[in-house]
Design a protein around this motif. Structure first.
Motif, short mmCIF file in Angstrom:
data_model
loop_
_atom_site.label_atom_id
_atom_site.label_comp_id
_atom_site.label_asym_id
_atom_site.label_seq_id
_atom_site.Cartn_x
_atom_site.Cartn_y
_atom_site.Cartn_z
N LEU B 74 0.80 -1.23 0.00
CA LEU B 74 0.00 0.00 0.00
C LEU B 74 0.83 1.28 0.00
CD1 LEU B 74 -3.02 -0.95 2.26
CD2 LEU B 74 -2.86 -0.90 -0.22
N ARG B 75 2.09 1.20 0.40
CA ARG B 75 2.90 2.42 0.34
C ARG B 75 3.06 2.90 -1.10
NH1 ARG B 75 8.83 3.88 2.95
NH2 ARG B 75 8.92 5.96 2.02
N PRO B 76 3.44 2.02 -2.05
CA PRO B 76 3.52 2.49 -3.44
C PRO B 76 2.18 2.98 -3.95
CG PRO B 76 4.58 0.35 -3.22
CD PRO B 76 3.87 0.62 -1.94
N MET B 77 1.10 2.33 -3.49
CA MET B 77 -0.24 2.69 -3.96
C MET B 77 -0.60 4.10 -3.49
SD MET B 77 -3.11 1.12 -5.28
CE MET B 77 -3.30 -0.55 -4.66
N ILE B 78 -0.47 4.36 -2.19
CA ILE B 78 -0.89 5.65 -1.65
C ILE B 78 0.03 6.76 -2.15
CG2 ILE B 78 0.38 5.58 0.55
CD1 ILE B 78 -2.10 6.76 1.89
N THR B 79 1.30 6.42 -2.36
CA THR B 79 2.26 7.39 -2.87
C THR B 79 1.89 7.79 -4.30
OG1 THR B 79 3.93 6.26 -1.55
CG2 THR B 79 4.72 7.83 -3.16
N ALA B 80 1.60 6.77 -5.12
CA ALA B 80 1.25 7.05 -6.52
C ALA B 80 -0.04 7.87 -6.60
CB ALA B 80 1.09 5.74 -7.29
N SER B 233 -0.67 -0.93 -8.17
CA SER B 233 0.21 0.21 -7.87
C SER B 233 1.21 0.42 -9.02
CB SER B 233 1.01 -0.02 -6.60
OG SER B 233 0.23 -0.52 -5.58
N ALA B 234 1.76 -0.68 -9.51
CA ALA B 234 2.74 -0.58 -10.59
C ALA B 234 2.10 0.01 -11.84
CB ALA B 234 3.33 -1.97 -10.90
N GLN B 235 0.87 -0.39 -12.12
CA GLN B 235 0.19 0.15 -13.29
C GLN B 235 -0.07 1.65 -13.14
OE1 GLN B 235 -3.28 -2.37 -14.42
NE2 GLN B 235 -2.26 -3.94 -13.20
N VAL B 236 -0.45 2.06 -11.94
CA VAL B 236 -0.68 3.49 -11.70
C VAL B 236 0.63 4.26 -11.88
CG1 VAL B 236 -1.34 5.21 -9.97
CG2 VAL B 236 -2.65 3.12 -10.18
N GLU B 237 1.70 3.73 -11.31
CA GLU B 237 3.01 4.41 -11.45
C GLU B 237 3.37 4.57 -12.92
OE1 GLU B 237 5.87 2.13 -9.26
OE2 GLU B 237 5.27 2.96 -7.32
N GLN B 238 3.11 3.52 -13.69
CA GLN B 238 3.46 3.59 -15.12
C GLN B 238 2.59 4.61 -15.83
OE1 GLN B 238 5.11 0.35 -17.00
NE2 GLN B 238 3.70 0.34 -18.73
N LEU B 239 1.30 4.61 -15.52
CA LEU B 239 0.37 5.50 -16.23
C LEU B 239 0.61 6.98 -15.90
CD1 LEU B 239 -2.95 3.45 -16.03
CD2 LEU B 239 -1.67 3.99 -18.10
N ILE B 240 1.00 7.25 -14.63
CA ILE B 240 1.20 8.66 -14.27
C ILE B 240 2.62 9.13 -14.57
CG2 ILE B 240 -0.59 8.57 -12.50
CD1 ILE B 240 1.62 8.65 -10.37
N GLY B 241 3.48 8.18 -14.97
CA GLY B 241 4.83 8.56 -15.37
C GLY B 241 5.81 8.75 -14.22
N TYR B 242 5.54 8.13 -13.09
CA TYR B 242 6.45 8.20 -11.95
C TYR B 242 6.79 6.78 -11.50
CZ TYR B 242 5.95 13.24 -11.20
OH TYR B 242 5.99 14.60 -11.32
N PRO B 243 7.68 6.08 -12.20
CA PRO B 243 8.00 4.69 -11.80
C PRO B 243 8.62 4.68 -10.41
CG PRO B 243 9.51 5.49 -13.50
CD PRO B 243 8.48 6.54 -13.35
N GLY B 244 8.26 3.66 -9.64
CA GLY B 244 8.75 3.61 -8.26
C GLY B 244 8.90 2.19 -7.78
N LYS B 245 8.65 2.01 -6.47
CA LYS B 245 8.89 0.72 -5.82
C LYS B 245 7.99 -0.38 -6.38
CE LYS B 245 10.75 1.83 -1.34
NZ LYS B 245 10.82 3.01 -0.66
N ALA B 246 6.80 -0.05 -6.78
CA ALA B 246 5.85 -1.08 -7.23
C ALA B 246 6.34 -1.74 -8.51
CB ALA B 246 4.46 -0.47 -7.43
#
Lengths: 277, 287, 209
Positions: B74-80, B233-246
């Protein structure tokens, strides 16, 4: 008269109070609740005043195994551990405490030691009282140990760590996991497995059922936990309640099937009636 | 009967060897990511589009129902989501009923908000933990300020903050994004605010364990968005353009799944081989 | 008396909460919010103190009777006192950097470590206990395998059909079963709650009923 006209008629009859959506929803819910409660009370009356034989309950292997597990613990001279989960006071916990009463009576009768691991101090207090009463009723008041019914931690995984410690240090022979468990279920069950305990689990969180089926010897499915107190005690009143519950379930299933059939043929009458509020 | 075949030895293998093998299979992709492409689900795309459809200045309740135990998912999720909500210029109210929830939100999100240029009290506020979700959410239906005693997590006055302008009760909230690892979670907000008509749009962000039941609510239209687990979370990171831990964790999750699959296959092959050998031994003994 | 008063109290409170949840009756809504709901918060706070005292009493007994591993009881009591002192007496209470340091670096990491045990235990359970003994368990195994592979990028890289089958299994098969399961559970819970409300179920008040 169609359902829209029926609604307008109801509103004109019952005035502005019913114009409020929340109050209409409340009345509809109260109606369903009233029907449900009426069936329960009818069966209550039949059970307490009637002389008809009780409905037969199908065999539930997990509940039959409770006596087997307590017997095994008595033979091995090792304790039984009861664990009601981590949801505080909720419907599954009440059902679990009802089972605890039965288990405490059996362990008192056979002089087996009963440990308890609790995540909620309120539940622990109630459990202490239940177990103490059971021991007194069996004439074994001096065998009751208050320290065996222990609060471990309010934190989910602090509680799981504490359970692992209790299981391994006390070398339990049987573990009863009745209540509502979350992610700690598998950790606690596997610790019991490593200790070689026979494990019976009954819980209502369908997400944890696969883990407990894999890790425990017996696992109650779905709402078998709620019937546990009736099944174990064979109490006429409680068995009557189960029959009422099943009647209500049959009624709901009938409405669902009718709804599916009507919707499939393009008629919304059943869904409109259900959302009349 | 020979009890020392490879299958008997595998059946009696020390669990620690299994744990070590799993550890290696999960650790290696974390240190050397493979970088496989993600499959973006329609529900994730639709969820982000739903958020983007709200105008600037919309009020979102970000339910930080998180704890250390579910931080991995949930940390990557809430961060994204925090990044995305700031990008949409929505006003963010962070609330939560898990003991650690708001505290962890402060630790994780304050640096993100600072990086994105959001100002505390203007763009976002953290209400802090309150016990008993039922009573607080019920009181929020009438008066949010009173429900939180007009204090945020650090004791500052809520009524004086621009972010709370025009937000006096739950129905003033435009939509809700809920991290949902259990209870309290999305089901709590559904019964407290959705069923009573206060907030119509709830976006569910469950852990992968809760994802199976969350799908029910999404299919039935009770929740309007669904983004589940580390994969979501990983999909959200990819879609918003901020790749991270997920995104980095997905490779490790893949190899972890493969390890468990391997154990299932080997365990079952071994079980059937031992059963066959036992049967043959019995037949020889009988015959 | 010992059983009657709690039954009357729980029945009254239950009915008031039901009425508050569904109806707009100002006098009941205000009473429920101002008194009943807040009493839950108060009782939870008191229970937390009660639980701590129970824990401390148990560990003091461990120390005084020098039971096995009693040294760990010193650690528990020491840590409990330390964090309690930090949280109550330091400036800023739980927002104090000192408290936050110990919380973030010890509590958070320990909880995550214990949770991670679940994945290892799951692996050993799968290896030891998950057997295709019957048709049902074989179907379960195969569908579990497909869902596991389909939910990670590796699965999609092997075959693009895995995510599609995984999606179908979760959305169509799993969701409908979960729905039926949830309805059954809710009915069971409703029945249990009605039994508690009207006092038919009294196991939590006294054993042997």
């Amino acid at each position: 008269m169609n359902t829209a006209e029926l609604r307008v008629t109801m509103e004109s009859l019952l005035g502005s109070w019913l114009k409020n959506d929340s109050n209409r929803l409340g009345l509809a819910t109260l109606l369903y609740f009233g029907v449900f409660s009426t069936v329960i009370l009818v069966y209550w009356r039949k059970a307490t005043h009637g002389t008809d034989p009780l409905p037969k309950l199908r065999r539930i292997a997990g509940l039959d195994a409770v006596d087997e597990a307590i017997g095994r613990a008595t033979e091995m001279g090792r304790p039984v551990c009861f664990n009601p989960g981590t949801s505080g006071f909720s419907a599954p916990t009440f059902a679990a405490l009802a089972v605890l009463g039965y288990i405490a009576g059996q362990t008192a009768r056979y002089d087996a030691r009963l440990l308890g691991c609790y995540n909620s101090p309120q539940v622990m207090s109630v459990a202490q009282s239940i177990v103490q009463t059971a021991y007194i009723e069996q004439g074994k008041a001096e065998s009751f140990r208050l320290d065996d019914i222990r609060y471990l931690s309010g934190d989910q995984f602090g509680f799981a760590s504490g359970c692992i410690g209790v299981i391994q240090r006390e070398r339990i022979a049987a573990q009863m996991m009745f209540g509502n468990f979350a992610a700690e279920a598998l950790i606690i069950a596997e610790a019991g497995n490593v200790a070689g305990a026979i494990q019976v689990a009954g819980q209502t969180n369908n997400l944890q059922t696969p883990f407990l089926v894999a890790a425990c010897d017996y696992c109650l499915m779905n709402e078998e936990l709620y019937v546990a107190s009736a099944y174990l005690s064979k109490d006429r009143l409680r068995v009557g309640m189960l029959a009422a519950q099943d009647i209500c379930r049959l009624v709901l299933m009938t409405i669902m099937v009718l709804g599916i059939i009507f919707e499939s043929f393009g008629s919304k009458i059943v869904s409109d009636l259900m959302t009349l509020y | 009967m020979n009890n020392s075949t490879i299958w008997h030895r595998l059946a009696a293998i020390d669990s620690r060897i299994l744990y070590l093998a799993l550890l290696v299979m999960v650790a290696v992709p974390l240190l050397r990511p493979i970088g496989l492409p993600l499959v973006i689900l329609d529900e994730v795309r639709d969820t982000l589009a739903l958020i983007a459809s709200f105008p600037e200045g919309s009020v979102v309740w970000l339910a930080s129902e998180v704890a250390a135990t579910n931080a991995a998912e949930l940390r990557p999720m809430i961060t994204a989501f925090a990044r995305y909500l700031v990008m949409q210029n929505h006003r963010i109210i962070i609330g939560g009923f898990w003991t650690d929830g708001c505290n962890l939100a402060r630790i994780w999100l304050d640096p993100i908000f600072e990086e994105m240029g959001a100002v505390y009290g203007v763009n976002y506020v953290n209400l802090g933990y309150r016990p008993s979700s039922t009573s607080v959410l019920d009181e929020c239906r009438k008066d949010i300020i009173n429900a939180y005693s007009d204090r945020d997590i650090a004791g500052r006055k809520l009524s004086e903050m621009p972010v709370m302008a025009g937000v006096t009760k739950a129905s003033d909230i435009d939509y809700l994004v809920c991290m949902s690892p259990g209870t309290p979670g999305t089901s709590t907000y559904i019964s407290a605010w959705r069923a009573t008509g206060e907030v119509d749009v709830i976006i569910d962000c469950p852990t992968s364990g809760m994802y199976t039941t969350a799908g029910n609510n999404y299919q039935a239209g009770i929740t309007k968005g669904l983004v589940g687990g580390l994969n979501g979370s990983a999909q959200v990171e990819q879609l918003i353009g901020y790749p991270g831990k997920a995104i980095r964790g997905m490779d490790a999750q893949g190899t972890g799944h493969f390890a468990i699959l391997l154990y299932l296959i080997i365990g079952n092959i071994g079980y059937y081989q031992i059963r066959r050998m036992d049967r043959e031994a019995k037949e020889h003994a009988g015959g | 008396m010992r059983r009657t008063v709690p039954l009357i109290l729980s029945f009254t409170a239950g009915i008031l909460m039901i009425l508050d949840s569904y109806f707009k009756i100002p006098i009941i809504n205000n009473f429920a919010t101002d008194y009943l709901m807040r009493s839950i918060s108060v009782s939870v706070a008191w229970a937390a103190g009660l639980g701590s005292l129970n824990l401390i009493r148990l560990h003091i007994r461990h120390i005084s009777s020098k039971r096995q591993n009693y040294q760990f009881s010193y650690v528990l009591i020491g840590v409990w006192l330390f964090m309690l002192t930090c949280g109550i007496f330091l400036q800023g209470n739980t927002a104090n950097p000192f408290y936050q340091f110990f919380y973030s670096n010890i509590q958070v990491n320990l909880s995550a470590a214990v949770y991670s045990l679940a994945s290892f235990y799951l692996a050993s359970s799968c290896y030891r206990a998950f057997r295709a003994r019957s048709v049902e368990s074989t179907v379960l195994l195969v569908s579990a395998a497909i869902v596991m592979i389909g939910s990670v990028p590796v699965g999609a890289a092997i075959w693009s059909g895995f995510p599609a089958i995984q999606g179908w299994l979760l959305k169509i098969v799993n969701d409908s079963v979960i729905r039926g399961w949830s309805i059954g559970l809710t009915l069971g819970g409703l029945s249990q709650s009605v039994r508690n409300l009207v006092g038919i179920e009294r196991g939590h008040l006294q054993a042997g009923e």
